[in-house]
Write an enzyme that holds these catalytic residues in place. Structure first.
Site, short mmCIF file in Angstrom:
data_model
loop_
_atom_site.label_atom_id
_atom_site.label_comp_id
_atom_site.label_asym_id
_atom_site.label_seq_id
_atom_site.Cartn_x
_atom_site.Cartn_y
_atom_site.Cartn_z
N LYS A 217 -108.80 56.78 56.83
CA LYS A 217 -107.89 56.88 55.67
C LYS A 217 -106.69 57.77 55.97
O LYS A 217 -105.57 57.40 55.69
CB LYS A 217 -108.60 57.45 54.44
CG LYS A 217 -109.60 56.53 53.80
CD LYS A 217 -110.01 57.05 52.42
CE LYS A 217 -110.56 58.46 52.42
NZ LYS A 217 -111.79 58.64 53.18
N ARG B 120 -121.81 63.67 53.10
CA ARG B 120 -120.56 63.12 52.54
C ARG B 120 -120.69 61.62 52.31
O ARG B 120 -120.17 61.09 51.33
CB ARG B 120 -119.38 63.44 53.47
CG ARG B 120 -119.00 64.92 53.45
CD ARG B 120 -118.14 65.31 54.63
NE ARG B 120 -116.82 64.72 54.59
CZ ARG B 120 -116.05 64.52 55.66
NH1 ARG B 120 -116.49 64.85 56.86
NH2 ARG B 120 -114.87 63.98 55.54
N ARG C 196 -111.99 60.26 43.47
CA ARG C 196 -113.23 60.17 44.24
C ARG C 196 -114.43 59.89 43.34
O ARG C 196 -115.55 59.84 43.82
CB ARG C 196 -113.45 61.48 44.95
CG ARG C 196 -113.58 61.28 46.47
CD ARG C 196 -113.69 62.62 47.08
NE ARG C 196 -114.01 62.68 48.46
CZ ARG C 196 -113.12 62.85 49.42
NH1 ARG C 196 -111.83 62.84 49.18
NH2 ARG C 196 -113.53 63.01 50.65
N ARG D 205 -113.55 69.89 62.36
CA ARG D 205 -113.69 70.35 60.98
C ARG D 205 -115.15 70.68 60.71
O ARG D 205 -116.04 69.98 61.16
CB ARG D 205 -113.24 69.24 60.02
CG ARG D 205 -111.74 69.13 59.90
CD ARG D 205 -111.28 67.88 59.16
NE ARG D 205 -112.08 67.49 58.01
CZ ARG D 205 -111.82 66.43 57.24
NH1 ARG D 205 -110.76 65.67 57.50
NH2 ARG D 205 -112.58 66.12 56.22
N ARG E 87 -114.54 63.39 66.19
CA ARG E 87 -113.16 63.60 65.72
C ARG E 87 -112.71 65.04 65.96
O ARG E 87 -113.44 65.99 65.74
CB ARG E 87 -113.09 63.29 64.22
CG ARG E 87 -111.75 63.61 63.60
CD ARG E 87 -111.54 62.84 62.33
NE ARG E 87 -112.31 63.35 61.22
CZ ARG E 87 -112.27 62.82 60.00
NH1 ARG E 87 -111.53 61.75 59.76
NH2 ARG E 87 -112.99 63.33 59.03
P1 AMP Z 1 -111.13 64.51 52.89
O1 AMP Z 1 -110.13 65.14 53.78
O2 AMP Z 1 -110.54 63.51 51.94
O3 AMP Z 1 -112.35 63.99 53.61
O4 AMP Z 1 -111.67 65.69 51.92
C1 AMP Z 1 -112.33 66.82 52.45
C2 AMP Z 1 -113.13 67.51 51.36
O5 AMP Z 1 -112.25 67.96 50.32
C3 AMP Z 1 -114.16 66.67 50.64
O6 AMP Z 1 -115.40 66.58 51.36
C4 AMP Z 1 -114.32 67.43 49.33
O7 AMP Z 1 -115.07 68.62 49.52
C5 AMP Z 1 -112.88 67.86 49.04
N1 AMP Z 1 -112.16 66.83 48.27
C6 AMP Z 1 -111.10 66.08 48.70
N2 AMP Z 1 -110.67 65.25 47.74
C7 AMP Z 1 -111.50 65.47 46.67
C8 AMP Z 1 -111.59 64.90 45.38
N3 AMP Z 1 -110.75 63.93 44.97
N4 AMP Z 1 -112.55 65.37 44.53
C9 AMP Z 1 -113.40 66.35 44.91
N5 AMP Z 1 -113.38 66.92 46.14
C10 AMP Z 1 -112.45 66.49 47.01
#
Ligand code: AMP
Length: 220
Positions: free
Chosen positions: A13, A172, A88, A161, A127
């Site tokens: 993404k 996740r 989400r 990360r 990654r």
């Molecule tokens: P991502 O980079 O999109 O994988 O997001 C990394 C982390 O940020 C996720 O595992 C959540 O802990 C938090 N996060 C990102 N977007 C959201 C969202 N829309 N709602 C809640 N937590 C989020």
């Protein structure tokens, strides 16, 4: 053009969002990137969400929606945006509908990136992400940087990360199935969803994504 990108962690993404946003000349809004930037800068918000991110949980909706609303209200996002990682869950999707309605807008498309679970684990465990710009990502096997540990694009340090460790990835993924997948049905009812297989090269997935967008957004 107002686009939402959905897909499990590891579907690509972030990579696709960066490319598509540039092509379509709209800002790429990633709630994950916004949280990580707050953590890196040591802001109050960053302190509040740090452990949630490293454990792979979801940040509470009020916090996330307020942060996303704030970002979407900035001048560069008035003509449209590409949302990555937000909404989400159903409650965030409804909150987004409310925000859009307030400004007299609707979503134009939802791109759903599809990928088998074993491929997700393989991709994420290998990654490596650039500390300076998290849209610069590499893979230890399939896309290694020229110099180990150094970003080819900007020279930033590459790191794994916290939430990319295998057990966190599995958590996740289960959150994705339980909380996020239902938004696909929610948007399907509005006729907005295009599902794209994300098992292909970055360029090919971008091509599929552009092709799936409504005609007027491709002309921008
Ligand atoms: P991502 O980079 O999109 O994988 O997001 C990394 C982390 O940020 C996720 O595992 C959540 O802990 C938090 N996060 C990102 N977007 C959201 C969202 N829309 N709602 C809640 N937590 C989020």
């Amino acid at each position: 053009m107002r686009i939402v990108l959905v897909g499990p962690p590891g579907a690509g993404k972030g990579t696709q969002a960066a490319v598509l946003a540039e092509r379509l000349a709209i800002p790429h809004i990633s709630t994950g990137d916004l949280f990580r930037a707050n953590i890196a800068q040591g802001t109050e918000l960053g302190k509040q969400v740090k452990s949630i991110l490293s454990e792979g949980g979801l940040v509470p909706d009020e916090v996330t929606v307020a942060m996303a609303a704030d970002r979407m209200a900035r001048p560069d996002a008035q003509g449209g945006f590409l949302l990555d990682g937000f909404p989400r869950n159903i409650s965030q999707a409804k909150a987004l509908d409310g925000l859009l309605a307030e400004s007299g807008h609707t979503l134009d498309a939802v791109l759903d990136l599809e990928i088998p679970e074993e491929e997700v684990v393989r991709r994420i465990a290998g990654r490596r992400t650039c500390r300076k710009d998290s849209s610069h990502t590499f893979h230890v096997q399939s896309r290694p940087p020229l110099r180990p540990g150094v970003c080819d694009v900007c020279g930033g340090e590459l790191y794994q990360r916290d939430d990319d460790r295998e057990e966190t990835v599995r958590k996740r993924l289960s959150i994705y199935h339980e909380e996020t997948e239902p938004i696909i049905g929610y948007y399907q009812e509005q006729g907005l969803v295009s599902t794209i297989s994300a098992v292909a090269s970055v360029e090919e997935v971008t091509r599929r994504a552009i092709e799936a967008l409504p005609q007027r957004s491709r002309e921008r």
